[in-house]
Design a protein around this motif. Structure first.
Motif, PDB file in Angstrom:
ATOM      1  N   ARG A 178      22.441  -7.308  16.744  1.00  0.00           N
ATOM      2  CA  ARG A 178      23.141  -8.148  15.771  1.00  0.00           C
ATOM      3  C   ARG A 178      24.601  -8.358  16.166  1.00  0.00           C
ATOM      4  O   ARG A 178      25.155  -9.442  16.008  1.00  0.00           O
ATOM      5  N   ARG A 197      28.664 -12.050  18.521  1.00  0.00           N
ATOM      6  CA  ARG A 197      29.684 -12.414  19.499  1.00  0.00           C
ATOM      7  C   ARG A 197      29.322 -13.696  20.232  1.00  0.00           C
ATOM      8  O   ARG A 197      30.153 -14.552  20.491  1.00  0.00           O
ATOM      9  N   LEU A 198      28.047 -13.819  20.559  1.00  0.00           N
ATOM     10  CA  LEU A 198      27.614 -15.036  21.250  1.00  0.00           C
ATOM     11  C   LEU A 198      27.780 -16.251  20.348  1.00  0.00           C
ATOM     12  O   LEU A 198      27.982 -17.366  20.806  1.00  0.00           O
ATOM     13  N   GLN A 199      27.696 -16.027  19.042  1.00  0.00           N
ATOM     14  CA  GLN A 199      27.844 -17.134  18.104  1.00  0.00           C
ATOM     15  C   GLN A 199      29.289 -17.320  17.674  1.00  0.00           C
ATOM     16  O   GLN A 199      29.572 -18.126  16.805  1.00  0.00           O
ATOM     17  N   GLY A 200      30.190 -16.544  18.263  1.00  0.00           N
ATOM     18  CA  GLY A 200      31.598 -16.700  17.931  1.00  0.00           C
ATOM     19  C   GLY A 200      31.994 -16.037  16.632  1.00  0.00           C
ATOM     20  O   GLY A 200      32.916 -16.474  15.968  1.00  0.00           O
ATOM     21  N   ARG A 201      31.281 -14.972  16.264  1.00  0.00           N
ATOM     22  CA  ARG A 201      31.611 -14.262  15.028  1.00  0.00           C
ATOM     23  C   ARG A 201      31.993 -12.831  15.342  1.00  0.00           C
ATOM     24  O   ARG A 201      31.777 -12.352  16.452  1.00  0.00           O
ATOM     25  N   VAL A 202      32.508 -12.154  14.345  1.00  0.00           N
ATOM     26  CA  VAL A 202      32.814 -10.743  14.524  1.00  0.00           C
ATOM     27  C   VAL A 202      31.527  -9.923  14.452  1.00  0.00           C
ATOM     28  O   VAL A 202      31.267  -9.055  15.267  1.00  0.00           O
ATOM     29  N   GLY A 203      30.723 -10.224  13.451  1.00  0.00           N
ATOM     30  CA  GLY A 203      29.448  -9.527  13.319  1.00  0.00           C
ATOM     31  C   GLY A 203      29.557  -8.230  12.557  1.00  0.00           C
ATOM     32  O   GLY A 203      30.655  -7.755  12.254  1.00  0.00           O
ATOM     33  N   VAL A 232      19.414 -16.221  20.391  1.00  0.00           N
ATOM     34  CA  VAL A 232      20.525 -17.085  19.994  1.00  0.00           C
ATOM     35  C   VAL A 232      20.509 -18.414  20.732  1.00  0.00           C
ATOM     36  O   VAL A 232      21.231 -19.325  20.360  1.00  0.00           O
ATOM     37  N   SER A 233      19.703 -18.533  21.777  1.00  0.00           N
ATOM     38  CA  SER A 233      19.831 -19.777  22.533  1.00  0.00           C
ATOM     39  C   SER A 233      18.658 -20.740  22.382  1.00  0.00           C
ATOM     40  O   SER A 233      18.633 -21.753  23.051  1.00  0.00           O
ATOM     41  N   VAL A 234      17.712 -20.433  21.532  1.00  0.00           N
ATOM     42  CA  VAL A 234      16.638 -21.400  21.312  1.00  0.00           C
ATOM     43  C   VAL A 234      16.323 -21.526  19.823  1.00  0.00           C
ATOM     44  O   VAL A 234      16.743 -20.709  19.018  1.00  0.00           O
ATOM     45  N   THR A 266      22.231 -20.495  16.072  1.00  0.00           N
ATOM     46  CA  THR A 266      23.494 -20.644  16.802  1.00  0.00           C
ATOM     47  C   THR A 266      23.989 -22.087  16.745  1.00  0.00           C
ATOM     48  O   THR A 266      25.167 -22.342  16.520  1.00  0.00           O
ATOM     49  N   THR A 323      36.380 -15.989  13.652  1.00  0.00           N
ATOM     50  CA  THR A 323      36.397 -15.574  12.259  1.00  0.00           C
ATOM     51  C   THR A 323      37.821 -15.385  11.749  1.00  0.00           C
ATOM     52  O   THR A 323      38.660 -14.816  12.440  1.00  0.00           O
TER      53      THR A 323
END
Lengths: 145, 320, 206, 370, 167
Positions: B32, B37-43, B287-289, D132, E17
């Protein structure tokens, strides 16, 4: 006993969110989706997670003025959320009926039918305000656990 | 007596049970976090799956009025967890742990790996919700699709090892691991590459992630079989899924890349390998499909993975 | 996507023998807005057929109940001031084009057609509780609009394929738009009052 | 889900209730769908869950209150409603809206269109399970949201319109901000268009799905991007120009396949056009007042006004009498027309595609049910 | 393919974020938030009450004067009141921190009071509203406005009439 208390503290790091649309104009819903899902606000930082089933939820966010036709469905759905839960009214519609209050088809305010814990006024509230509301809800939830 | 104790320890403490659960949760947490991170979030924090589990413990389990039966409804996840506990004890860790033959072999593991799918099907139908039923039929279709290639891949590995060791076939995972430790990992053996390719598709399908999270697709069938579960019962599913991640990834390592030093370093090496595998094989993929439709997924599995799997068996049979 | 033909008025008059009243304005962009009032509501269907032929699209239907003329009230107040009250005879109710009494019991049905960007509104008058032909055989899009007219007013649309309620919950009384006065009981305007009492009390208490 | 678990006619065919509260649908709506296996046989649409009786409320509020009330019909088209309403009132009163206001109205409308269209294609990615991409498009949309918040003061309901003009102004500072933000969002939109054009996951789930043929589209009278994706060249901004559209470089985009993908591509193309229109407005923005004097009188009369909302043609009919409250306000939103076409699109579709197809008409239930 | 480049870009640039709720949040200057009422500048025309579409503003007469209340739990933050207010006594601030618990529901109120005063000229009790001088010509000086303000509506009219009569 201490262990239980510690575990409860741990548990409050995992508030799962569920949203109910009680006939809203979309504004609050879109803002909720924005708040919950996009990187800019990333509520997953707080352990929040959107769930598809009411049975998984801890914090329920209600939008909309509770229209006549959706009323029963909303109340039934709310019942299906297992305790302990915290209810947050998002936007002025569920809180007071807002601009639609005098209509024949609207049953707001929603606290006539179910106990509301936190109110987040706005039309629609901006995502940061919703996060504030959720933070308040998490505090109340900790007490309820 | 000591043998039995060791057996119990293997199932409940290490490498099954507690160890597998904690590691599985950590893997999920890492998944998760990296996805975020790959989605540009902190997570979420790494320990988030653990927090979730604790939380679920405090919630109430509700049995829906439409449920076919409370025993079935609540028993299903329990069966799944037990099956995964045993399965986790069956997976060897190169240089660290070899399962006792009495627990079973690769074939038993294959059967156990089908249990979570079956449990989801039972759970879906026991909940009595129409979405559960759709989830049921999708899970069944998906299992049909991916089990075929998996059996062929396993057969190829068993044959390759068996013949390499001068016998016919072997279904002992320990032997498969030992063989590779002396003769080199199958991952580096061109003969086995089709098998590796086929196995790669098996991961996301078996772990139920995008593009193959069709039975649990939130936006189509809500959460399918899990829709009606709440509280500790839902927690059991989370436990099952965490254990399963360890088993499936561990199986992959045992089948194709059981390369590690002995002892404690071997364990550390294995943990790192598992983490890398999780991130590359699961996180990056998901995350990529986007999701496939069940008919697309079915057709897909009947094409590429099956082709690769069949090819792998054929190549092994020809090369010997 | 043709626009409103030049000879539309004469063609409309030809299919509506009871008589029509036609009016149109064209704005600076060349967009025409036309209004057509039918003397007889039963001419609606043939008019619809003609419009279908010229490629019109039924884009909206509006039903409304023009309120009883307010002159009466105003006259009363005027009468109180002036002294001509006795002289004012009971006026015959105003009539719509076509002769329906406009005393608050008539419905005005407006069908708004789009012809390639131009708008033509066809109006028909029906008495309360009356009937009108459905346009659904000509325009699929009439379906929902007509269902809506039926749930808001006491009106029957003849030959409608699916005359169920559209939006309004069964728990709400029929013909909601006609209950102009007793409506306050249905409407929760009491809610507003109650809420304000709470607001003002709380503030006083705090 | 929660709602009635009515089910199982025969082992082969199911009736599944979708909604009224369904996580894949932004708003409550209720379909009863007959399926055999994974294929849809028939659809029954049951409406009214968001019916708030707004048409009734408009007759209880003054015309000036109604500008805001109509804005609250729906937050996604929340600029088109008051614009159309104000246009109708201005027609009745014969008001000449200041030139500057006409351009400012276009800016407000196009900012909303940009955000609304991006939202719809983002939801498409979400429904495809492509989280995403969903997050990325939503993140890009945040630029539009920031524009709205910085220029108008709210992220959804702009409050830009008033009778006789607009309530906001674009000064140098705001113009600079707009240009800067547009410069940021434009390359991102280009990249998103590219992704939707080429990405296998998106293409696999949207091409050939939910097809609406041109003749069916004409029969249903669909409007907006749904019509334009089925080859109908109709855009109110072009055929019945309003505000300043006749003086701006408008392009109408059409495609012929009528599938989910075409509708998404039309929306993306229009998002791009929206950016160009805002730029053109900023370039040509004339001086002068932004609105007429305080509160113009609206005499007795009736008028029709229509605008192109993000989802298509929006028609308003306003009838006034001597009271401050209108006698009747009626409007027809694009979804009211497009909804009917779902029956064509859904028949024969797969269960997995239901939400994707429904989303492809960009349904605005709160607009439709009022 | 361009999608993988997005993932790479996200990794490279790090999370986008916002710091909120652990840090401050950006609020644009034009943000339409909580209503603020400035009683001293209010003319008491009650136009805001009439244009408010949500029935959120209420004027109540009491022994102390004219009370203004705006309840934020029904206000839709549309800004009509500010737009139409002739003196801009009612404004929308940029404050959006409005989330509150149920117990506070009925206290989310912006309250203001236009007090009663005694007219300096005739001694009648009148509301201490700001005089409407925007259209008075020639423009009034501050002292003149204060003088005008101290009078009741009738005396104000007289005062202005007398002023107009002056050469």
């Amino acid at each position: 006993m201490n262990i239980i208390a510690d575990l409860k503290k741990v548990a409050t790091k995992s508030p799962w969110l569920y949203r109910i649309n009680a006939g809203s104009c979309n504004g609050c819903d879109v803002e909720l989706a924005t708040t919950a899902c996009i990187p800019r606000y990333d509520v997953e930082r707080l352990g929040c997670q959107y769930c598809g089933s009411p049975r998984h939820a801890d914090i329920v966010l209600i939008t909309g003025p509770l229209t006549a036709r959706v009323k029963d469905a909303v109340l039934r759905l709310w019942e299906e959320i297992p305790d302990p839960k915290v209810t947050v009214a998002v936007g002025v519609c569920p809180i007071s009926g807002g601009i639609f209050r005098e209509s024949y088809a609207v049953h707001a305010p929603i606290d006539r039918y179910l106990p509301v814990d936190v109110n987040v006024p706005g039309c629609p509230p901006r995502p940061q305000a919703i996060i504030e509301g959720v933070a308040k809800a998490i505090e109340l939830w900790r007490e309820k656990l | 007596m000591t043998n039995q104790l060791a057996l119990l320890a293997a199932v409940f403490v290490f490498p099954g049970g507690l160890f597998a659960l904690l590691f599985g949760l950590a893997l999920k947490g890492a998944d998760r976090r990296v996805a975020a991170r790959l989605q540009g979030r902190v997570g979420p924090p790494l320990a988030q799956p653990f927090f979730d589990l604790v939380k679920l413990g405090f919630k109430r389990t509700m049995v829906p009025a439409t449920s076919a039966g409370q025993t079935l409804f609540l028993g299903a996840p329990l069966v799944g967890v037990v099956a995964m506990l045993v399965a986790a004890a069956l997976v060897p860790i190169a240089g660290v742990y070899a399962p006792q033959p009495i627990l079973g072999n690769l074939l038993v593991l294959l059967y156990l790996l089908m249990v979570p799918g079956v449990v989801l099907m039972v759970a879906g139908s026991a909940s009595g919700s129409p979405y559960g039923s759709i989830g049921f039929s999708r899970e069944m279709a998906l299992m049909l699709a991916y089990e075929g290639p998996l059996v062929l891949v396993v057969a190829a590995v068993a044959l390759r090892t068996g013949w390499g060791m001068g016998g016919t076939v072997t279904f002992s995972l320990s032997e498969i691991v030992e063989y590779q430790r002396t003769h080199g990992a199958f991952l580096l053996d061109p003969v086995m590459w089709p098998a590796v390719a086929a196995f790669v598709f098996f991961y996301p399908a078996n772990l139920g992630i995008v593009p193959f999270d069709i039975p649990e697709a939130e936006t189509e069938v809500l959460e399918g079989p899990l829709l009606e579960y709440s509280g500790p019962a839902l927690g059991l599913f989370k436990v099952m899924s965490a254990l399963k991640a360890v088993v499936v990834l561990g199986l992959g390592l045992a089948l194709f890349f059981p390369v590690a030093p002995n002892g404690i370093f071997g364990l550390v090496f294995w943990l790192v390998e598992m983490l890398v595998l999780m991130i590359l094989g699961v996180t990056v993929v998901r995350v990529s499909v986007g999701r496939m439709r069940i008919d697309q997924a079915f057709a897909f599995f009947l094409k590429w993975p099956l082709l690769f799997a069949a090819a792998s068996l054929a190549v092994v049979a020809v090369v010997g | 996507m043709t626009r409103l033909p030049e000879d539309i008025e004469s063609r409309l008059a030809a299919v509506a023998p009871a008589g029509v009243r036609f009016e149109k304005t064209t704005d600076g962009h060349g967009t025409t807005v036309a209004w057509l009032e039918l003397a007889d509501k039963d001419d609606l269907f043939p008019v619809g057929e003609l419009l279908k032929e010229i490629g019109a699209r039924l884009s909206m239907t509006t039903a409304s109940a023009p309120p009883a003329p307010e002159e009466e009230e105003e006259e009363e107040t005027e009468a109180a001031e002036g002294e001509e009250a006795a002289e004012t005879p009971e006026k015959a109710p105003k009539l719509s084009f076509g002769g329906t009494a406009l005393d608050g019991t008539a419905l005005e049905l407006a069908y708004h057609f789009d012809v390639g960007g131009d708008t033509l509104t066809v109006k028909a008058h029906v008495v309360q509780g009356g009937e009108i032909d459905s346009l659904t055989p000509l325009f699929r899009t009439a379906d929902w609009g007509e269902r809506e007219m039926m749930e808001l007013y006491s009106l029957t649309v003849r030959h409608h394929p699916d005359p169920r309620r559209l939006f309004i919950d069964q728990g709400i009384d029929p013909a909601v738009f006609e209950r102009l006065i007793p409506f306050s009981t249905l409407v929760n305007s009491a809610s507003t009052k109650g809420l304000w009492e709470k607001v003002l009390n709380k503030k006083g208490g705090a | 889900m929660s709602s009635s678990h009515e089910t199982v006619a025969t082992p082969e065919t199911f009736t599944i209730p979708v909604g009224p509260l369904h996580v894949a649908l932004e708003e409550p709506m209720y379909f009863k769908i007959d399926v055999s296996g994974e294929t849809v046989n028939a659809v029954d649409i049951n409406a009214g869950h968001v019916h708030r009786g707004i048409e009734y409320l408009t007759t209880k509020r003054t015309i000036f209150q109604n500008v805001i009330l109509t804005e609250r019909i729906c937050s996604l088209c929340s600029n088109s409603h008051p614009e159309s309403f104000a246009m109708a009132a201005e027609t009745i009163a014969g008001l000449e809206v200041p030139e500057r206001a006409l351009y400012l109205r276009v800016i407000a409308g196009e900012v909303k269109r940009l955000a609304s269209n991006l939202f719809n294609v983002a939801i498409l990615a979400h429904l495809v399970g492509y989280e995403t991409l969903f997050m990325h498009v939503m993140e890009v949309r945040e630029i539009a949201q920031d524009i709205k918040e910085s220029v108008f003061g709210n992220r959804m309901d702009l409050g830009a319109m008033c009778i006789g003009g607009v309530r906001y102004d674009v000064d140098d500072e705001i113009a600079t901000l707009l240009t800067r933000e547009l410069d940021r969002i434009e390359p991102e939109v280009d990249r998103i268009i590219d992704t939707y054009r080429t990405n296998g996951s998106i293409l696999g789930r949207t091409r050939g799905v939910g097809v609406l043929k041109r003749e069916d589209a004409l029969a249903c009278g669909v409007v907006g991007p749904v019509a334009r994706a089925s080859g109908i060249d109709y855009d109110v901004r072009m055929v019945a120009p309003y505000a300043a559209y006749d003086r701006l470089p408008m392009t109408v985009h059409t495609l012929v396949d009528g599938d989910v993908w075409s509708r998404a591509m039309i929306r993306l193309a229009e998002a791009k056009t929206a950016i160009e229109l805002i730029r053109a407005c900023l370039r040509d923005l004339p001086g002068g007042p932004t609105h007429l004097d305080d509160r113009p009188d609206i005499p007795r009369g009736e008028a029709i006004a229509k605008v192109e909302a993000p989802r298509g043609e929006l028609v308003y009919y306003l009838k006034t009498n001597d009271n401050p409250e209108p006698e009747r306000v009626k409007w027809r939103v694009p979804t009211f027309m497009n909804w009917d076409a779902l029956k064509y699109m859904l028949t024969g579709a797969k269960i997995a595609d239901i939400a994707i197809i429904v989303n492809s008409i960009d349904p605005c239930v709160s607009c439709t049910e009022r | 393919m361009n999608f993988l480049s997005l993932l790479f870009r996200n990794l490279k640039n790090g999370p986008s974020t916002e710091a909120f709720p652990f840090g401050p949040a950006r609020t644009p200057a034009r943000f339409r938030g909580r209503i603020a009422f400035d009683a001293p500048s209010c003319e008491g025309c009650k136009l805001c009450e009439r244009v408010c579409p949500a029935n959120a503003i209420k004027f109540t007469k009491s022994a102390d004067g004219l009370a203004f209340d705006c309840w934020h739990d029904t206000c839709v933050f549309c800004g009509n009141c500010e737009f139409y207010c002739p003196t801009k006594s009612i404004r929308q601030t940029t404050d959006w921190h409005l989330a509150h618990t149920q117990a506070e529901k009925y206290t989310m109120v912006e309250h203001g009071l236009i007090p009663n005063m005694k007219c300096v000229e005739c001694g009648a009790t009148a509301l201490d509203t700001a005089p409407n001088v925007a259209k008075v010509k020639p423009a009034m000086a501050a002292e003149e406005v204060a003088e005008l303000r101290a009078r009741c509506p009738k005396c104000r009219a007289k005062f202005l009439k007398a002023r107009r009569a002056k050469p």
